[in-house]
Design an enzyme around this catalytic site. Structure first.
Site, mmCIF file in Angstrom:
data_model
loop_
_atom_site.group_PDB
_atom_site.id
_atom_site.type_symbol
_atom_site.label_atom_id
_atom_site.label_comp_id
_atom_site.label_asym_id
_atom_site.label_seq_id
_atom_site.Cartn_x
_atom_site.Cartn_y
_atom_site.Cartn_z
ATOM 1 N N LYS A 123 0.856 -1.193 0.000
ATOM 2 C CA LYS A 123 0.000 0.000 0.000
ATOM 3 C C LYS A 123 0.885 1.234 0.000
ATOM 4 O O LYS A 123 1.404 1.662 1.024
ATOM 5 C CB LYS A 123 -0.909 0.040 1.232
ATOM 6 C CG LYS A 123 -2.017 1.061 1.058
ATOM 7 C CD LYS A 123 -2.410 1.810 2.322
ATOM 8 C CE LYS A 123 -1.599 3.028 2.612
ATOM 9 N NZ LYS A 123 -1.657 4.143 1.660
ATOM 10 N N GLU A 136 9.503 2.316 10.895
ATOM 11 C CA GLU A 136 10.541 3.335 10.729
ATOM 12 C C GLU A 136 9.827 4.671 10.716
ATOM 13 O O GLU A 136 8.983 4.913 9.863
ATOM 14 C CB GLU A 136 11.324 3.106 9.418
ATOM 15 C CG GLU A 136 12.275 1.929 9.484
ATOM 16 C CD GLU A 136 13.299 2.037 10.604
ATOM 17 O OE1 GLU A 136 13.643 3.156 11.027
ATOM 18 O OE2 GLU A 136 13.744 0.976 11.084
ATOM 19 N N CYS A 177 13.187 11.370 6.688
ATOM 20 C CA CYS A 177 13.274 11.110 8.124
ATOM 21 C C CYS A 177 14.721 11.243 8.587
ATOM 22 O O CYS A 177 14.987 11.445 9.761
ATOM 23 C CB CYS A 177 12.692 9.758 8.471
ATOM 24 S SG CYS A 177 13.504 8.434 7.624
ATOM 25 N N GLU A 215 9.447 16.971 14.953
ATOM 26 C CA GLU A 215 9.841 16.802 13.555
ATOM 27 C C GLU A 215 9.012 17.740 12.674
ATOM 28 O O GLU A 215 7.792 17.720 12.709
ATOM 29 C CB GLU A 215 9.613 15.353 13.114
ATOM 30 C CG GLU A 215 10.160 15.094 11.733
ATOM 31 C CD GLU A 215 10.006 13.649 11.279
ATOM 32 O OE1 GLU A 215 8.920 13.075 11.468
ATOM 33 O OE2 GLU A 215 10.976 13.097 10.717
HETATM 34 C C1 UN1 Z 1 17.828 8.394 2.910
HETATM 35 O O1 UN1 Z 1 18.202 9.183 3.771
HETATM 36 O O2 UN1 Z 1 18.358 8.384 1.796
HETATM 37 O O3 UN1 Z 1 11.596 8.041 5.125
HETATM 38 C C2 UN1 Z 1 16.757 7.423 3.159
HETATM 39 C C3 UN1 Z 1 12.786 8.346 5.170
HETATM 40 C C4 UN1 Z 1 13.776 7.268 5.524
HETATM 41 C C5 UN1 Z 1 14.670 6.941 4.381
HETATM 42 C C6 UN1 Z 1 15.820 7.856 4.245
HETATM 43 N N1 UN1 Z 1 13.058 6.085 5.944
HETATM 44 O O4 UN1 Z 1 13.140 9.483 4.923
#
Ligand code: UN1
Length: 484
Positions: A175, A250, A284, A385
């Site tokens: 999804k 994550e 992230c 954030e």
């Molecule tokens: C990156 O820094 O190239 O959602 C990958 C995000 C992370 C992946 C970052 N899970 O930004």
């Protein structure tokens, strides 16, 4: 007329049950509809989970080298259409074409890496206490899994979940984020064309609020891997715990760059700008705090503000653009609200702080690269954030205070230190609470062959990519085999 795309369920491309659709818009020019996608709901999610369950026994029996070959073929097909997928990515997400090309190339590498993983050992043989017993532990699939992915890396993140899930014999319901379905569609299409049997990978583009919960509640789904916000992640975790299924989250970050007194300031600015402003700060792993030792603060803040205000912002398709738009009206509102919060809290705006004006910007979600100075650890802009092109400069007396400030957050995804002092770099590596540590490079980035994930509130403690993906996408069967 923009093209209408379909979902993939049980090997058949089709519309949402009920036929609802939703436009996929360009955040640089909101009137431009890039594509039209099904707006799936609960019923579609349930059908996809059933299809994945039906396809599981056949896929689990498919030899691993054969699974690897399909991934390799998909990698070749994705590479052939790299430019088209990169353009689709820029048009639906907003990041620059250079970044989009890099991301599609990363998708290709991920598919190749997991094609190789399909040839690696699947378990271990042990010496048994009994002389006649052949004792081994084998990694076996989890069965159907649900993969819920975000809009900010719409090729890389779906690929780094789908490829290992498939290599290790699971079937999948993907999804993708509603904001960026076209790139996920390309991934499903190349895997389909590479020869995946029907139902092994199912693509359900639809409303997150309906499709996500329906998948997590489906008795067919045996694990969930999610990348996205902490708010959604913690709800998902509770639902998965309730059902007793495996999950992986994550989530957010508040990633610091620490600039020590001996740092090369040009390097420090380069690392901070790349980490904070590429992808419009929507990673992230993006840099959102820069903690600077007092001795070099004046020189650093001046150079950082000058560099940030010189960045070319615009449509990501244009060759000279450094930073594209934010992904949506909601994202823009959140970022502008945080900028107001920062001002009210008494942080000093060095540059940026508003929407960009002018004909190039009127149709899109363009916010200027923003640098706040004088940020204290108790301010919301130092703790929450923001997910936009906003970086908070904080002052530290010395190394110890810099590390204490860097660790003063509920997140712990990535962190960077800029220094020429190897001893301090080593202390930083030891003392920082982060899953990913950079020395003299930006906080973002993730190579396919190493574990990726965070400490504290940034993740569920699991890791993605590299060998770590096997931990999540398999379970262990220990076998005591004795002669009859
Ligand atoms: C990156 O820094 O190239 O959602 C990958 C995000 C992370 C992946 C970052 N899970 O930004």
């Amino acid at each position: 007329m923009e093209r209408q795309y379909l979902n993939l369920i049980g090997g058949k491309w089709g519309p949402a049950a009920g036929g609802a659709t939703s436009p996929d818009r360009n955040p640089a020019r909101r009137d431009e509809v890039v594509a039209v996608f099904p707006s799936a709901g609960k019923e579609d999610a349930i059908r996809a989970a059933e299809a994945a369950a039906e396809a599981f026994p056949g896929w689990a029996r498919t030899p691993m080298p054969k699974r690897g070959e399909i991934l390799l073929k998909a990698a070749a097909l994705l590479e052939q259409r790299l430019d088209a997928v990169a353009e689709a990515l820029t048009c639906e997400e907003g990041k620059t074409l250079a970044e989009s090309k890099g991301e599609v190339a990363r998708g290709v590498s991920l598919l190749r890496y997991y094609a190789g993983e399909a040839l690696q050992p699947t378990g271990e043989v042990y010496g048994s206490a009994s002389p006649s017993t052949f004792l081994f532990a084998e990694r076996v699939p989890l069965r159907p899994v649900a993969l819920i992915t975000p809009w900010n890396f719409p090729v890389a993140i779906p690929t780094w979940k789908v490829a290992p899930a498939l290599a290790f014999g699971n079937t999948v319901v993907l999804k993708p984020a509603e904001l960026t379905p076209l790139t996920a569609w390309h991934l499903a299409d190349v895997l389909d064309k590479a020869g995946l049997p029907p139902g092994v990978l199912n693509l359900v583009v639809g409303r997150g609020s309906q499709v996500g919960p329906a998948l997590v509640e489906s008795s067919h789904i045996k694990a969930v891997s999610f990348t996205g916000s902490n708010t959604v992640g913690s709800k998902l975790a509770a639902q998965c715990a309730e059902r007793g299924i495996k999950f992986q989250l994550e989530m957010g970050g508040k990633n610091p760059v620490v600039v020590l007194g001996d740092a090369d300031l040009d390097k420090a600015v380069e690392v901070t700008i790349a980490g904070a402003m590429l992808s419009t700060g929507q990673k992230c792993t993006a840099t959102s705090r820069v903690i600077v030792q007092r001795d070099v603060l004046d020189g650093f803040r001046q150079r950082l503000a000058a560099k940030a205000s010189s960045l070319k912002v615009g449509d990501g398709l244009k060759a000279d653009t450094y930073m594209g738009p934010l992904v949506s009206a909601d994202a823009e509102k959140t970022v502008l609200d945080y900028i107001e919060v920062g001002k009210h809290e008494g942080a000093r705006l060095l540059t940026g702080g508003s929407k960009l004006q002018g004909s190039e910007y009127d149709q899109g979600y363009f916010v200027a690269p923003t640098v706040f100075d004088g940020v204290r650890p108790d301010m919301r802009i130092a703790q929450e954030e923001i997910f936009g092109p906003v970086v908070a400069v904080m002052e530290a007396r010395d190394f110890d205070q810099a590390v204490a400030l860097a660790n003063d957050t509920r997140f712990g995804l990535s962190a960077s230190v800029v220094t020429r002092d190897l001893g301090l770099a080593l202390r930083f590596i030891r003392e920082i609470d982060a899953g990913i540590v950079h020395v003299n490079s930006q906080t973002a980035g993730a190579e396919p062959q190493v574990p990726f994930g965070g400490f504290k509130g940034s993740s569920s403690g699991t890791r993605e990519q590299g060998k770590a993906a096997r931990e999540f996408f398999t379970q262990i069967k220990t076998v005591y085999l004795d002669p009859p």
